[in-house]
Enzyme design. Structure first.
Site, PDB file in Angstrom:
ATOM      1  N   CYS A  26     -74.099  41.543   6.136  1.00  0.00           N
ATOM      2  CA  CYS A  26     -72.944  41.180   5.305  1.00  0.00           C
ATOM      3  C   CYS A  26     -73.379  40.576   3.963  1.00  0.00           C
ATOM      4  O   CYS A  26     -73.992  39.511   3.938  1.00  0.00           O
ATOM      5  CB  CYS A  26     -72.079  40.200   6.103  1.00  0.00           C
ATOM      6  SG  CYS A  26     -70.856  39.296   5.152  1.00  0.00           S
ATOM      7  N   CYS A  29     -71.949  37.137   3.161  1.00  0.00           N
ATOM      8  CA  CYS A  29     -72.591  36.148   4.035  1.00  0.00           C
ATOM      9  C   CYS A  29     -73.911  35.676   3.419  1.00  0.00           C
ATOM     10  O   CYS A  29     -74.256  34.497   3.493  1.00  0.00           O
ATOM     11  CB  CYS A  29     -72.850  36.732   5.425  1.00  0.00           C
ATOM     12  SG  CYS A  29     -71.358  37.251   6.287  1.00  0.00           S
TER      13      CYS A  29
END
Length: 102
Positions: A26, A29
């Protein structure tokens, strides 16, 4: 040393626990990671931050209805008291944490 369950990790007396639900693939993230490191350094000894990989812990992510990542959930005395999906700037995150860390 035995692994702690998720409920044992978030039930930290006297110290709020910020959980970062993330995945290794991600992009947002990865953007959030250094922000969390900065916040952890600012609030050392007053806040515990744990990271939960949603790919490795799907049951925990499902239990807390994590539908997008990153999702941050702040637990105080084992109960969720705040949550936010997406990247959160360090200043905003510190402001949210302030009432819980004193």
């Amino acid at each position: 040393m035995p692994r702690k369950s998720f409920s044992e990790l978030i039930d930290s007396p006297g110290m709020p626990v910020l959980v970062d639900f993330f995945a290794t693939w991600c992009g947002p993230c990865k953007t959030m990671a250094p922000i969390l490191e900065q916040v952890a350094a600012q609030h050392q000894g007053k806040l515990r931050i744990i990271k939960i990989d949603v790919d490795k812990n799907p049951a925990v992510a499902q239990q807390y209805r994590v539908q997008s990542i990153p999702t941050l959930v702040l637990f105080s005395k084992g109960q969720p008291v705040w949550r936010q999906a997406g990247v959160v700037p360090a200043a905003q995150l510190s402001q949210v944490l302030q009432p819980f860390i004193g």
